[in-house]
Scaffold this active site. Structure first.
Site, PDB file in Angstrom:
ATOM      1  N   ARG A  29       0.822  -1.219   0.000  1.00 60.51           N
ATOM      2  CA  ARG A  29       0.000   0.000   0.000  1.00 60.51           C
ATOM      3  C   ARG A  29       0.852   1.264   0.000  1.00 60.51           C
ATOM      4  NH1 ARG A  29      -3.657   0.062   4.711  1.00 60.51           N
ATOM      5  NH2 ARG A  29      -4.533   1.852   3.636  1.00 60.51           N
ATOM      6  N   CYS A  30       2.169   1.115   0.177  1.00 56.31           N
ATOM      7  CA  CYS A  30       3.087   2.253   0.274  1.00 56.31           C
ATOM      8  C   CYS A  30       3.787   2.475  -1.061  1.00 56.31           C
ATOM      9  CB  CYS A  30       4.110   1.975   1.372  1.00 56.31           C
ATOM     10  SG  CYS A  30       5.438   3.182   1.461  1.00 56.31           S
ATOM     11  N   SER A  31       3.662   3.671  -1.612  1.00 54.71           N
ATOM     12  CA  SER A  31       4.271   3.959  -2.914  1.00 54.71           C
ATOM     13  C   SER A  31       5.796   3.885  -2.857  1.00 54.71           C
ATOM     14  CB  SER A  31       3.816   5.325  -3.436  1.00 54.71           C
ATOM     15  OG  SER A  31       4.219   6.353  -2.560  1.00 54.71           O
TER      16      SER A  31
END
Length: 115
Positions: A10-12
């Site tokens: 979920r973390c770019s």
């Protein structure tokens, strides 16, 4: 070269670091730490390898950080470590482990030192 990434999809930044590792020709071991949090021993090993106290890997903008009052400077390293293990969303990401060292890869270019 063996590389492990403690990854949150979920973390770019975590996704970008994973892509950079793969672009270097390495298929890393991916630890989705939100699904499989590190054990106490694993987390201690990561912290020792980075030469960081538990507080240094805390994500301070997470709601649980405030609800657990982790901004309280009287919290011990053990209390912070327990919070990281109980609430893996508090762990700064991504953490990359390679033969060259261990680091929180923020900014994402920090991964280049490990490849």
């Amino acid at each position: 070269m063996s590389v492990t990434i403690y990854h949150n999809n979920r973390c770019s930044t975590s996704r970008a670091v994973l892509e950079m590792i793969r672009e270097s020709g390495i298929e890393p071991v991916i630890v989705e730490y939100m699904k499989t949090p590190p054990t106490h021993e694993q987390m201690l090993g990561l912290l020792l390898a980075m030469d960081l106290p538990p507080r240094a890997v805390l994500r301070t903008k997470e709601k649980v950080y405030h609800s657990l009052h982790l901004d309280d400077e009287t919290k011990t390293d053990r209390q912070i470590l327990d919070a990281l293990l109980a609430h893996p969303e508090l762990i700064e990401r991504p953490i990359v482990v390679s033969e060259k060292g261990v680091a929180i890869c923020r900014p994402k270019t920090k991964v280049l030192d490990l490849l």
